[in-house]
Design a protein around this motif. Structure first.
Motif, mmCIF file in Angstrom:
data_model
loop_
_atom_site.group_PDB
_atom_site.id
_atom_site.type_symbol
_atom_site.label_atom_id
_atom_site.label_comp_id
_atom_site.label_asym_id
_atom_site.label_seq_id
_atom_site.Cartn_x
_atom_site.Cartn_y
_atom_site.Cartn_z
ATOM 1 N N LEU A 227 34.640 35.621 39.791
ATOM 2 C CA LEU A 227 34.870 36.284 41.115
ATOM 3 C C LEU A 227 33.723 35.529 42.243
ATOM 4 O O LEU A 227 34.198 35.241 43.547
ATOM 5 C CB LEU A 227 34.634 37.481 41.337
ATOM 6 C CG LEU A 227 35.319 38.458 40.454
ATOM 7 C CD1 LEU A 227 34.732 39.938 40.419
ATOM 8 C CD2 LEU A 227 36.810 38.485 40.528
ATOM 9 N N VAL A 228 32.505 35.447 41.771
ATOM 10 C CA VAL A 228 31.739 34.760 42.781
ATOM 11 C C VAL A 228 30.483 33.751 41.936
ATOM 12 O O VAL A 228 30.189 33.943 40.894
ATOM 13 C CB VAL A 228 30.525 36.127 43.138
ATOM 14 C CG1 VAL A 228 29.427 35.515 43.983
ATOM 15 C CG2 VAL A 228 31.217 37.053 43.831
ATOM 16 N N GLY A 229 30.322 32.676 42.383
ATOM 17 C CA GLY A 229 29.250 31.660 42.070
ATOM 18 C C GLY A 229 27.860 31.871 42.798
ATOM 19 O O GLY A 229 27.948 32.147 43.938
ATOM 20 N N MET A 230 27.004 31.998 42.058
ATOM 21 C CA MET A 230 25.330 32.114 42.560
ATOM 22 C C MET A 230 24.607 31.224 42.252
ATOM 23 O O MET A 230 24.785 30.546 41.110
ATOM 24 C CB MET A 230 24.800 33.611 42.295
ATOM 25 C CG MET A 230 25.720 34.730 42.896
ATOM 26 S SD MET A 230 25.000 36.469 42.109
ATOM 27 C CE MET A 230 23.130 36.149 42.712
ATOM 28 N N GLU A 231 23.518 30.928 42.892
ATOM 29 C CA GLU A 231 22.550 30.129 42.368
ATOM 30 C C GLU A 231 21.023 31.093 42.388
ATOM 31 O O GLU A 231 21.068 31.926 43.204
ATOM 32 C CB GLU A 231 22.249 28.761 43.140
ATOM 33 C CG GLU A 231 23.379 27.972 42.904
ATOM 34 C CD GLU A 231 23.034 26.430 43.669
ATOM 35 O OE1 GLU A 231 22.334 26.508 44.810
ATOM 36 O OE2 GLU A 231 23.841 25.516 43.136
ATOM 37 N N MET B 206 24.529 27.133 37.881
ATOM 38 C CA MET B 206 25.073 28.151 38.569
ATOM 39 C C MET B 206 25.430 29.434 37.895
ATOM 40 O O MET B 206 25.903 29.200 36.660
ATOM 41 C CB MET B 206 26.438 27.649 39.319
ATOM 42 C CG MET B 206 27.284 28.747 39.870
ATOM 43 S SD MET B 206 28.444 28.413 41.327
ATOM 44 C CE MET B 206 28.558 26.737 41.365
ATOM 45 N N ILE B 207 25.254 30.641 38.306
ATOM 46 C CA ILE B 207 25.733 31.668 37.570
ATOM 47 C C ILE B 207 27.073 32.202 38.268
ATOM 48 O O ILE B 207 27.492 31.988 39.267
ATOM 49 C CB ILE B 207 24.726 32.838 38.054
ATOM 50 C CG1 ILE B 207 23.261 32.723 37.529
ATOM 51 C CG2 ILE B 207 25.144 34.229 37.410
ATOM 52 C CD1 ILE B 207 22.210 33.533 38.397
ATOM 53 N N GLU B 208 28.064 32.519 37.074
ATOM 54 C CA GLU B 208 29.282 33.082 37.381
ATOM 55 C C GLU B 208 29.176 34.340 37.456
ATOM 56 O O GLU B 208 29.244 34.927 36.234
ATOM 57 C CB GLU B 208 30.248 32.136 36.542
ATOM 58 C CG GLU B 208 30.460 30.812 36.846
ATOM 59 C CD GLU B 208 31.608 30.172 35.820
ATOM 60 O OE1 GLU B 208 31.581 30.413 34.824
ATOM 61 O OE2 GLU B 208 31.954 28.908 36.308
ATOM 62 N N VAL B 209 29.752 35.158 38.284
ATOM 63 C CA VAL B 209 29.972 36.819 38.235
ATOM 64 C C VAL B 209 31.408 37.006 37.995
ATOM 65 O O VAL B 209 32.313 36.521 38.795
ATOM 66 C CB VAL B 209 29.473 37.472 39.497
ATOM 67 C CG1 VAL B 209 29.658 38.805 39.478
ATOM 68 C CG2 VAL B 209 28.082 36.939 39.783
ATOM 69 N N LYS B 210 31.690 37.602 36.727
ATOM 70 C CA LYS B 210 33.107 37.690 36.597
ATOM 71 C C LYS B 210 33.614 39.225 36.507
ATOM 72 O O LYS B 210 32.838 40.264 36.622
ATOM 73 C CB LYS B 210 33.106 37.268 34.948
ATOM 74 C CG LYS B 210 32.936 35.820 34.829
ATOM 75 C CD LYS B 210 32.811 35.449 33.527
ATOM 76 C CE LYS B 210 32.729 33.992 33.275
ATOM 77 N NZ LYS B 210 32.806 33.426 31.860
ATOM 78 N N ALA B 211 34.765 39.309 36.678
ATOM 79 C CA ALA B 211 35.469 40.695 36.756
ATOM 80 C C ALA B 211 35.219 41.295 35.225
ATOM 81 O O ALA B 211 35.790 40.580 34.360
ATOM 82 C CB ALA B 211 36.949 40.575 37.022
ATOM 83 N N GLU B 212 34.919 42.710 35.311
ATOM 84 C CA GLU B 212 34.911 43.191 33.834
ATOM 85 C C GLU B 212 36.103 44.020 33.676
ATOM 86 O O GLU B 212 36.373 44.429 32.444
ATOM 87 C CB GLU B 212 33.719 44.256 34.149
ATOM 88 C CG GLU B 212 32.305 43.569 34.077
ATOM 89 C CD GLU B 212 31.222 44.749 34.088
ATOM 90 O OE1 GLU B 212 31.207 45.692 33.611
ATOM 91 O OE2 GLU B 212 30.139 44.010 34.328
ATOM 92 N N LEU B 213 37.070 43.854 34.461
ATOM 93 C CA LEU B 213 38.247 44.514 34.170
ATOM 94 C C LEU B 213 39.568 44.267 35.318
ATOM 95 O O LEU B 213 39.211 43.563 36.190
ATOM 96 C CB LEU B 213 38.179 46.340 34.622
ATOM 97 C CG LEU B 213 37.303 46.679 35.780
ATOM 98 C CD1 LEU B 213 38.224 46.515 37.096
ATOM 99 C CD2 LEU B 213 36.960 48.033 35.585
ATOM 100 N N VAL B 214 40.713 44.439 35.060
ATOM 101 C CA VAL B 214 41.645 44.119 35.857
ATOM 102 C C VAL B 214 41.632 45.021 37.218
ATOM 103 O O VAL B 214 41.793 46.226 37.117
ATOM 104 C CB VAL B 214 43.093 44.135 35.158
ATOM 105 C CG1 VAL B 214 44.241 43.809 36.018
ATOM 106 C CG2 VAL B 214 43.165 43.209 34.205
ATOM 107 N N GLY B 215 42.096 44.578 38.388
ATOM 108 C CA GLY B 215 41.972 45.300 39.352
ATOM 109 C C GLY B 215 42.262 44.500 40.792
ATOM 110 O O GLY B 215 42.512 43.081 40.620
ATOM 111 N N ASN B 216 42.298 45.176 41.827
ATOM 112 C CA ASN B 216 42.287 44.364 43.073
ATOM 113 C C ASN B 216 40.978 44.132 43.834
ATOM 114 O O ASN B 216 40.322 45.185 43.815
ATOM 115 C CB ASN B 216 43.249 45.424 44.309
ATOM 116 C CG ASN B 216 44.681 45.465 43.622
ATOM 117 O OD1 ASN B 216 45.305 44.431 43.147
ATOM 118 N ND2 ASN B 216 45.209 46.679 43.746
#
Length: 70
Positions: free
Chosen positions: A66-70, A1-11
């Protein structure tokens, strides 16, 4: 699984995709808002969205998944 992560603090301003969506590389998955700027979070490669781990208006930390992808 690919994990898409936040690159910064935000809403989390807006979630554009949902689980099961097929996405292209660089397609917007969701939009973060930080310091009055909107930042697109994009798919690192083509695939399928498996899960969205955040909700709209949630505050996220740098490096948070933030998001999990395949």
């Amino acid at each position: 699984m690919i994990e898409v992560k936040a690159e910064l603090v935000g809403n989390v301003w807006k979630i554009v995709t949902k689980p099961g969506d097929k996405v292209a590389e660089d397609q917007t998955l969701l939009i973060l808002e930080s310091m009055k700027m909107e930042i697109d979070v994009v798919a690192p490669r083509a695939g399928t969205v498996v899960e969205i781990r955040v909700k709209e208006t949630e505050i996220v930390k740098e490096g948070q998944v933030l998001v999990g992808m395949e």
